[in-house]
Scaffold this active site. Structure first.
Site, PDB file in Angstrom:
ATOM      1  CG  HIS A   1      22.849  37.171  42.000  1.00  0.00           C
ATOM      2  ND1 HIS A   1      24.148  36.505  41.691  1.00  0.00           N
ATOM      3  CD2 HIS A   1      23.658  36.732  43.537  1.00  0.00           C
ATOM      4  CE1 HIS A   1      24.914  35.321  42.604  1.00  0.00           C
ATOM      5  NE2 HIS A   1      25.064  36.251  43.617  1.00  0.00           N
ATOM      6  CG  HIS A   2      21.511  34.567  46.666  1.00  0.00           C
ATOM      7  ND1 HIS A   2      21.758  33.609  45.722  1.00  0.00           N
ATOM      8  CD2 HIS A   2      22.788  35.264  47.067  1.00  0.00           C
ATOM      9  CE1 HIS A   2      23.573  33.310  45.429  1.00  0.00           C
ATOM     10  NE2 HIS A   2      23.302  33.900  46.389  1.00  0.00           N
ATOM     11  CB  ALA A   3      16.440  39.626  45.893  1.00  0.00           C
TER      12      ALA A   3
ATOM     13  CG  HIS B   1      22.159  29.349  40.183  1.00  0.00           C
ATOM     14  ND1 HIS B   1      21.043  29.021  41.026  1.00  0.00           N
ATOM     15  CD2 HIS B   1      22.533  29.398  38.678  1.00  0.00           C
ATOM     16  CE1 HIS B   1      20.981  28.934  39.114  1.00  0.00           C
ATOM     17  NE2 HIS B   1      21.194  29.163  38.710  1.00  0.00           N
TER      18      HIS B   1
ATOM     19  CG  ASP C   1      19.568  31.792  43.665  1.00  0.00           C
ATOM     20  OD1 ASP C   1      19.971  32.415  43.736  1.00  0.00           O
ATOM     21  OD2 ASP C   1      19.064  30.937  44.701  1.00  0.00           O
TER      22      ASP C   1
END
Length: 461
Positions: free
Chosen positions: A176-178, A248, A250
């Protein structure tokens, strides 16, 4: 009977095992899933038709360059697929040359992963600008990893989109951060975004085919001789992305920041200097209240020490009420397990029962649901969690005191010491989420809930 698609192949596990932050984790997860037989067998289906879900193992199709570029910047994809040297423009080289002397004096910290130590600094800078250093180093299997992990989540999404499954699982996903043009936070491919885009595309008719014996006990699609094929499912319009990772979500939030058709809801630790330093409670989307995406990027920002009681409370008072107000057509649930007690992050104190509670309640919404993995840096605990949550999705939750099967390879079995059971119990960390802080979260979410109800009631009217 719930239809579950479990996305798996040896190639996917082999590639995911090479992720530097989680080496060997994927094979440990699948070994435990297989050894516990949580996917079920034909004999199980015959003996327990009322309670056992129908499960198929689905082989992922690797994502193509064009599919990856539906979200990612082509320059970034060419870099991770191994063609970045061919895509450097003269202007890029000139720009880097202007800064080469400064780079020579203070080279970026790349751990030698952008090239050898005698490589020109401008070449290192070129790769570093894509995030391929430090926590996201280049590794030999990177191209296959990106294609297979991205393709696995897209494969799972197609199963849901086309009405082939009610629940789909890809434990190698949830990165989920990519970002669109940059790797970040151990994440090289934004598989969650690619999956959501696939979910919202038009459903397609599948060619009827007989299942292979290894695919599990699901009923076959209608044969070519069937008088009629079932209608395609309704097209998915609204998607709820629910993120339970310690960090998070993000990258997913930023991808859908301006659209009301994807509601991102992240439950995470928000503390000073804690990565990625985004996702505050009052961060809810575009600042203009009349913007399309206003109040559609929501964050349950919690304190350190979050344990089962806190997660259950915010799930009931915030998550479930937001789901009811938004009324999505599908749910993508990111189940990073770095908030479990015993994880090296050492920030939260969740037990396995709390994650099971969350998954059971999401499944009770009766939406098409995609389950993804994410963080989790104690690999045996990640394997415990995702094997258990697979059994929950399958409709037959394993008892938490289930022994780890001793028929695992000895090197893997020893990793589950000293308990050699499935459970991950809470530790002794103090929960800093007080009545005061939780009421502040809940009051804020009461406002968000009203905004969503007003927005979508107006659309319905």
């Amino acid at each position: 009977m719930r239809r579950v698609a479990y996305v798996h192949s040896d190639a996917l596990v082999s590639a995911a095992d090479c992720l530097p932050a989680n080496e060997g984790r994927a094979s440990l997860v699948h070994s435990l899933v297989s050894s516990l037989q949580v996917l079920g067998t034909d004999e199980d289906l015959q003996s327990d038709r009322e309670h056992l879900a129908c499960c198929r193992v689905v082989e992922p199709r690797p994502a193509t360059r064009d599919e990856l570029c539906r979200f990612h910047d082509p320059r970034y994809i060419d870099a991770v697929l191994g063609t970045h040297s061919e895509t450097m423009s003269d202007s890029d080289d000139d720009e880097d040359d202007d800064n080469s002397s400064a780079s020579s004096d203070s080279s970026p910290r790349t751990f030698g992963l952008a090239g050898s130590s005698d490589e020109p600094p401008r070449k290192r800078k070129k790769v570093d600008s894509l995030g391929l250093q430090d926590d996201c180093p280049v590794f030999p299997e990177l191209a296959e990893y990106v294609k297979l992990v991205g393709g696995a989540s897209m494969t799972a999404a197609r199963e849901l989109r086309d009405g082939e499954a009610d629940v789909a699982i890809n434990w190698t996903g949830g990165r989920h951060h990519a970002r669109r043009g940059e790797a970040a936070g151990f994440c090289y491919v934004q598989d969650a975004v690619l999956a959501i885009m696939e979910l919202r595309s038009a459903p397609q008719r599948r060619k009827p085919a007989s299942p292979e014996p290894s695919q599990g006990p699901c009923v076959a699609s209608p044969s070519p001789s069937s008088p009629s094929l079932p209608p395609l499912p309704p097209r998915i319009s609204r998607v709820l992305y629910l993120d339970l990772d310690l960090h998070h979500g993000d990258g997913v939030e930023s991808a859908f920041f301006t659209t009301p058709y994807v509601l991102t809801l992240s439950v995470h630790l928000h503390a000073p200097l804690f990565y990625p330093s985004t996702g505050a409670l009052d961060s809810s989307g575009p600042s203009n209240p009349k913007a399309q995406g206003a109040a559609h990027a929501l964050n349950v920002a919690l304190e350190p020490g979050c344990a089962e009681e806190t997660l259950r409370r915010v799930f009931a008072s915030c998550v479930e009420r937001l789901e009811e107000a938004y009324d999505p057509d599908a749910v993508v649930l990111q189940l990073g397990v770095d908030g479990l007690a015993g994880d090296p992050c050492k920030e939260w104190n969740l037990n396995l029962a709390s994650l099971g509670y969350a998954v059971e309640h999401v499944l009770q919404w009766n939406r098409r649901t995609l389950l993804l993995g994410g963080g989790g840096y104690d690999s045996p605990n990640a394997a415990r969690a995702w094997a258990y949550l697979t059994s929950v999705a399958h409709g037959r939750a394993l008892p938490l005191d289930t022994p780890v099967p001793p028929d695992l390879p000895s090197a893997q079995y020893e990793l589950f010491a000293p308990s050699f059971t499935l459970d991950v119990p809470e530790g002794y960390m103090r929960d800093a989420n007080t009545e005061e802080t939780l009421r502040r979260v809940e009051k804020t979410f009461e406002v968000y809930e009203e905004k969503l109800r007003t927005r979508w009631k107006r659309v319905a009217d």
